[in-house]
Design a protein around this motif. Structure first.
Motif, mmCIF file in Angstrom:
data_model
loop_
_atom_site.group_PDB
_atom_site.id
_atom_site.type_symbol
_atom_site.label_atom_id
_atom_site.label_comp_id
_atom_site.label_asym_id
_atom_site.label_seq_id
_atom_site.Cartn_x
_atom_site.Cartn_y
_atom_site.Cartn_z
ATOM 1 N N SER A 142 -8.560 -6.165 -64.135
ATOM 2 C CA SER A 142 -9.767 -5.489 -63.661
ATOM 3 C C SER A 142 -10.371 -4.609 -64.745
ATOM 4 O O SER A 142 -11.596 -4.603 -64.935
ATOM 5 C CB SER A 142 -9.451 -4.666 -62.419
ATOM 6 N N VAL A 143 -9.533 -3.864 -65.444
ATOM 7 C CA VAL A 143 -10.033 -3.030 -66.540
ATOM 8 C C VAL A 143 -10.586 -3.914 -67.653
ATOM 9 O O VAL A 143 -11.636 -3.612 -68.233
ATOM 10 C CB VAL A 143 -8.920 -2.088 -67.058
ATOM 11 N N MET A 144 -9.916 -5.023 -67.941
ATOM 12 C CA MET A 144 -10.387 -5.933 -68.978
ATOM 13 C C MET A 144 -11.767 -6.488 -68.619
ATOM 14 O O MET A 144 -12.682 -6.474 -69.445
ATOM 15 C CB MET A 144 -9.407 -7.095 -69.173
ATOM 16 N N VAL B 204 -17.414 -0.803 -61.227
ATOM 17 C CA VAL B 204 -17.608 -1.401 -59.897
ATOM 18 C C VAL B 204 -17.205 -2.871 -59.906
ATOM 19 O O VAL B 204 -16.534 -3.350 -58.977
ATOM 20 C CB VAL B 204 -19.073 -1.226 -59.432
ATOM 21 N N ARG B 205 -17.574 -3.594 -60.945
ATOM 22 C CA ARG B 205 -17.167 -4.999 -61.034
ATOM 23 C C ARG B 205 -15.651 -5.134 -61.136
ATOM 24 O O ARG B 205 -15.063 -6.047 -60.567
ATOM 25 C CB ARG B 205 -17.839 -5.673 -62.235
ATOM 26 N N THR C 57 -10.504 -6.345 -58.377
ATOM 27 C CA THR C 57 -9.272 -5.834 -57.781
ATOM 28 C C THR C 57 -9.196 -6.191 -56.303
ATOM 29 O O THR C 57 -8.157 -6.659 -55.818
ATOM 30 C CB THR C 57 -9.195 -4.299 -57.942
ATOM 31 N N LEU C 58 -10.291 -5.978 -55.598
ATOM 32 C CA LEU C 58 -10.329 -6.287 -54.172
ATOM 33 C C LEU C 58 -10.074 -7.765 -53.917
ATOM 34 O O LEU C 58 -9.277 -8.128 -53.042
ATOM 35 C CB LEU C 58 -11.678 -5.869 -53.589
ATOM 36 N N ILE D 69 -15.160 -5.536 -70.755
ATOM 37 C CA ILE D 69 -15.915 -6.590 -71.446
ATOM 38 C C ILE D 69 -17.336 -6.670 -70.904
ATOM 39 O O ILE D 69 -18.298 -6.800 -71.666
ATOM 40 C CB ILE D 69 -15.180 -7.944 -71.343
ATOM 41 N N TYR D 70 -17.499 -6.555 -69.594
ATOM 42 C CA TYR D 70 -18.838 -6.586 -69.005
ATOM 43 C C TYR D 70 -19.693 -5.438 -69.555
ATOM 44 O O TYR D 70 -20.838 -5.651 -69.965
ATOM 45 C CB TYR D 70 -18.761 -6.502 -67.478
#
Length: 122
Positions: free
Chosen positions: A53-55, A15-16, A21-22, A59-60
């Protein structure tokens, strides 16, 4: 109980990643509103957005879970890309996967795995 917490953290990472991305797509839309857009630059920008975004999501999630970094990063990348392709299918594009789509998926999986390993070590 631990697995449920891991799934929630992976979901939060995805979601983050989508919120990032948004935000990046809104910035790009504003920039292209004032400047002329080039389709080649558009496709490069979308690949870069996907990677960032995937990164960020990987990481989160790994920072929250604190173990199995590469696996968590890979899982975040897979879920992220599945949702992207499902949204694209609902949006009318269908499941037509081109060489560009395969490159984007491969890059997302690679970045997710490396980001998971990075996230566990920082």
């Amino acid at each position: 109980m631990e697995e449920k917490g891991s799934i929630i953290c992976i979901g939060q990472g995805v979601v983050r990643g989508f919120f990032l991305t948004l935000a990046l797509l809104i910035i790009y839309a504003i920039v292209t509103y004032f400047l002329k857009s080039n389709p080649k630059i558009d496709s490069i920008y979308f690949v870069v957005i996907t990677a960032f975004s995937v990164m960020y999501g990987s990481i989160y999630s790994v920072k929250k879970i604190q173990k199995r970094g590469w696996l968590i990063g890979l899982t975040v990348a897979i879920v992220y890309m599945l949702v992207v392709f499902l949204v694209s299918a609902v949006n009318g594009r269908g499941f037509d996967i081109s060489s560009y789509g395969i490159l984007r998926i491969a890059l997302a999986l690679f970045v997710g795995t490396l980001s998971g390993m990075l996230g566990i070590n920082i």
